[in-house]
Design a protein around this motif. Structure first.
Motif, PDB file in Angstrom:
ATOM      1  N   ALA A 191       0.826  -1.208   0.000  1.00  0.00           N
ATOM      2  CA  ALA A 191       0.000   0.000   0.000  1.00  0.00           C
ATOM      3  C   ALA A 191       0.859   1.256   0.000  1.00  0.00           C
ATOM      4  CB  ALA A 191      -0.924  -0.013   1.220  1.00  0.00           C
ATOM      5  N   VAL A 192       1.921   1.240   0.770  1.00  0.00           N
ATOM      6  CA  VAL A 192       2.794   2.414   0.841  1.00  0.00           C
ATOM      7  C   VAL A 192       3.512   2.637  -0.494  1.00  0.00           C
ATOM      8  CG1 VAL A 192       4.919   3.284   1.867  1.00  0.00           C
ATOM      9  CG2 VAL A 192       3.105   2.406   3.329  1.00  0.00           C
ATOM     10  N   LEU A 193       3.983   1.543  -1.107  1.00  0.00           N
ATOM     11  CA  LEU A 193       4.647   1.691  -2.404  1.00  0.00           C
ATOM     12  C   LEU A 193       3.687   2.243  -3.453  1.00  0.00           C
ATOM     13  CD1 LEU A 193       6.918  -1.476  -2.754  1.00  0.00           C
ATOM     14  CD2 LEU A 193       7.582   0.860  -2.208  1.00  0.00           C
ATOM     15  N   TYR A 194       2.450   1.758  -3.436  1.00  0.00           N
ATOM     16  CA  TYR A 194       1.486   2.250  -4.423  1.00  0.00           C
ATOM     17  C   TYR A 194       1.124   3.707  -4.142  1.00  0.00           C
ATOM     18  CZ  TYR A 194      -2.330   2.038  -7.801  1.00  0.00           C
ATOM     19  OH  TYR A 194      -3.141   2.256  -8.891  1.00  0.00           O
ATOM     20  N   LEU A 195       1.030   4.052  -2.859  1.00  0.00           N
ATOM     21  CA  LEU A 195       0.749   5.444  -2.531  1.00  0.00           C
ATOM     22  C   LEU A 195       1.908   6.337  -2.981  1.00  0.00           C
ATOM     23  CD1 LEU A 195      -1.009   6.652   0.631  1.00  0.00           C
ATOM     24  CD2 LEU A 195       0.898   7.964  -0.289  1.00  0.00           C
ATOM     25  N   MET A 242       2.168  -0.644 -11.832  1.00  0.00           N
ATOM     26  CA  MET A 242       2.995   0.562 -11.958  1.00  0.00           C
ATOM     27  C   MET A 242       3.582   0.679 -13.364  1.00  0.00           C
ATOM     28  SD  MET A 242       5.171   0.646  -8.421  1.00  0.00           S
ATOM     29  CE  MET A 242       4.427   0.803  -6.804  1.00  0.00           C
ATOM     30  N   LEU A 243       4.102  -0.421 -13.887  1.00  0.00           N
ATOM     31  CA  LEU A 243       4.715  -0.380 -15.217  1.00  0.00           C
ATOM     32  C   LEU A 243       3.695   0.038 -16.280  1.00  0.00           C
ATOM     33  CD1 LEU A 243       6.870  -3.628 -15.019  1.00  0.00           C
ATOM     34  CD2 LEU A 243       7.762  -1.299 -15.247  1.00  0.00           C
ATOM     35  N   LEU A 244       2.494  -0.503 -16.178  1.00  0.00           N
ATOM     36  CA  LEU A 244       1.478  -0.191 -17.192  1.00  0.00           C
ATOM     37  C   LEU A 244       1.036   1.271 -17.113  1.00  0.00           C
ATOM     38  CD1 LEU A 244      -0.498  -3.529 -16.847  1.00  0.00           C
ATOM     39  CD2 LEU A 244       0.691  -2.742 -18.901  1.00  0.00           C
ATOM     40  N   HIS A 245       0.902   1.791 -15.906  1.00  0.00           N
ATOM     41  CA  HIS A 245       0.589   3.221 -15.766  1.00  0.00           C
ATOM     42  C   HIS A 245       1.753   4.077 -16.263  1.00  0.00           C
ATOM     43  CE1 HIS A 245      -3.258   2.846 -14.045  1.00  0.00           C
ATOM     44  NE2 HIS A 245      -2.907   2.538 -12.808  1.00  0.00           N
ATOM     45  N   HIS A 246       2.952   3.687 -15.858  1.00  0.00           N
ATOM     46  CA  HIS A 246       4.143   4.483 -16.178  1.00  0.00           C
ATOM     47  C   HIS A 246       4.400   4.523 -17.683  1.00  0.00           C
ATOM     48  CE1 HIS A 246       8.562   5.569 -15.538  1.00  0.00           C
ATOM     49  NE2 HIS A 246       7.900   6.454 -14.834  1.00  0.00           N
ATOM     50  N   SER A 247       3.928   3.520 -18.391  1.00  0.00           N
ATOM     51  CA  SER A 247       4.156   3.454 -19.845  1.00  0.00           C
ATOM     52  C   SER A 247       3.515   4.638 -20.563  1.00  0.00           C
ATOM     53  CB  SER A 247       3.590   2.138 -20.404  1.00  0.00           C
ATOM     54  OG  SER A 247       2.171   2.140 -20.353  1.00  0.00           O
ATOM     55  N   ARG A 248       2.561   5.329 -19.910  1.00  0.00           N
ATOM     56  CA  ARG A 248       1.853   6.440 -20.557  1.00  0.00           C
ATOM     57  C   ARG A 248       2.389   7.806 -20.131  1.00  0.00           C
ATOM     58  NH1 ARG A 248      -2.965   7.136 -18.998  1.00  0.00           N
ATOM     59  NH2 ARG A 248      -3.387   5.582 -17.399  1.00  0.00           N
TER      60      ARG A 248
END
Length: 420
Positions: A191-195, A242-248
């Motif tokens: 949760a902390v990493l995603y936040l 994270m990778l899929l979001h970061h790809s944009r």
């Protein structure tokens, strides 16, 4: 001071704050001393870099300077003699750690990952774990964290003091726990990493919509965590998400720093390498047949990332994934996202019905994306006057300038002159 030096110090703060603080906490065991000495190191950088020139390795310069300040302070405290000997003994190790960080380390030796596991000790309340991690790793001020949590600065300051005191008084060790104790902290660490990633992906405060340095740091730590816990599919699910979001990232804001919605993004500029890696990591996670919230969110992100264009998006599949996600995480924000997916799959009226239920519940009062979503659905239904009122409500609540500009543009489209 030249603009070049100002930019270098600002960049170093974004890149190195968490590392400097984490290292000083490990060396001194004193959280407040670590933050104070890190702040002094950045202040000295502002004084000395214009005179002496930029150091070849800013992170090493800042870490060494902060450590030396800690030594000076401890030297002035006669009762800290033992601690001083401990700090001095680690000095040689500190000098070599920069190379280790640069080359990529094995994971458990990473000070920042150790710091997250320490902050996520089950003895601390969940909000304190997240707040303490943000304070120590990102350099966010107490006031900024307070705004993100919708509490006063004084309240957040007390939480942080209590959390640090509990870590100190309870003798919570500064380390990644042994394997048999990892599961009790896994949920909080994820949760902390995603936040941390989300704070970079959609900043809660400030003039910039995104902070890519925080996103990159969250991905780096997620990779370390996945290697540390190879049998935990949610760790891989989070990395995939994270990778899929970061790809944009190249398409989320325009040249003026304005928000560009998913529908309007130039998909030819998405990072295909990160999409392929994210999909592969997700597929490996799903083979464990224990789909949790991060894997479900990654599956939703994969639907968007692999669609040839906005019209090709499989909204029926996404709406179904949100139905599964709501069963696992019945939070109001997940329900709001589900409403958007349902609106795209079944029409704006179906989505608006879900939004109105949320609105009536009061669960998201003060959250700008609730009136923003409601405004968009009302606009699509041709209820322009109601849409304009909702856009104005969202404008009053939006935390960043980029989002305010986006909402003002939508309001102007809905009611010409309405943005005034």
């Amino acid at each position: 001071m030249t603009a070049e030096v100002e930019a270098a110090v600002a960049e170093a703060f974004h890149q190195e704050w968490g590392r400097v603080v984490a290292t000083l906490i490990r060396v001194t065991g004193d959280w407040d001393l670590a933050e104070e000495c890190a702040q002094e190191a950045f202040t000295l950088a502002l004084e000395r870099w214009p005179r002496d020139g930029l150091p070849g390795r800013p992170g090493a310069w800042l870490t060494t300077t902060a450590r030396n300040r800690a030594v000076d302070r401890l030297r002035r405290r006669s009762t800290e003699a033992a601690k001083l000997r401990e700090v001095a003994a680690t000095a040689a190790v500190e000098a070599s750690e920069d190379d280790a960080f640069g080359a990529g380390d094995s994971g458990v030796q990473d000070d920042r990952l150790r710091l997250i596991f320490t902050c996520c000790h089950p003895a601390l309340p969940l909000e304190a774990r997240v707040a303490l991690t943000l304070r120590t790793l990102t350099g966010m001020t107490t006031a900024e964290i307070a705004r993100a949590f919708l509490v006063t600065e004084a309240t957040m300051a007390k939480r942080l003091v209590r959390a640090k005191g509990k870590i100190s008084n309870a003798g919570i060790p500064y380390r990644v726990p042994p394997a048999h104790l990892l599961p009790e902290r896994t949920g909080s660490v994820l949760a902390v990493l995603y936040l941390l990633f989300n704070e970079g992906y959609s900043a809660s405060t400030g003039s910039d919509l995104v902070r890519w340095d925080l996103c990159a740091e969250a991905i780096r730590l997620a990779r370390l965590l996945a290697r540390l816990m190879p049998d935990e599919p949610e760790a891989y699910g989070l990395l995939a998400l994270m990778l899929l979001h970061h790809s944009r990232r190249a398409t989320r804001v325009d040249a003026a720093g304005g928000l560009v919605t998913l529908e309007r993004q130039d998909r030819t500029r998405w990072n295909r390498g990160e999409i392929d890696e994210g999909v592969a990591v997700l597929e490996a996670a799903l083979r464990h047949d224990r789909a949790g919230p991060y894997q479900l969110q990654a599956a939703i992100a994969a639907c968007h990332a692999t669609a040839a264009d906005a019209a090709d998006t499989d909204w029926t599949r996404i709406a179904e994934l949100y139905r599964q996600l709501v069963r696992v995480v019945p939070s109001p924000i997940v329900r709001l996202n589900q409403a958007v997916a349902v609106a795209m799959a079944d029409g704006p009226a179906a989505g608006l019905e879900l939004v109105e239920t949320l609105h009536a519940s009061g669960a998201l009062t003060g959250y700008h994306l609730l009136p923003a979503t409601r405004a968009d659905l009302l606009r699509r239904l041709g209820r322009r006057a109601e849409a304009a009122r909702a856009y104005r409500e969202a404008l009053d609540l939006a935390p960043t300038e980029a989002e305010r500009r986006y909402l003002a543009d939508r309001l102007a489209e809905t009611v010409p002159g309405g943005g005034d």
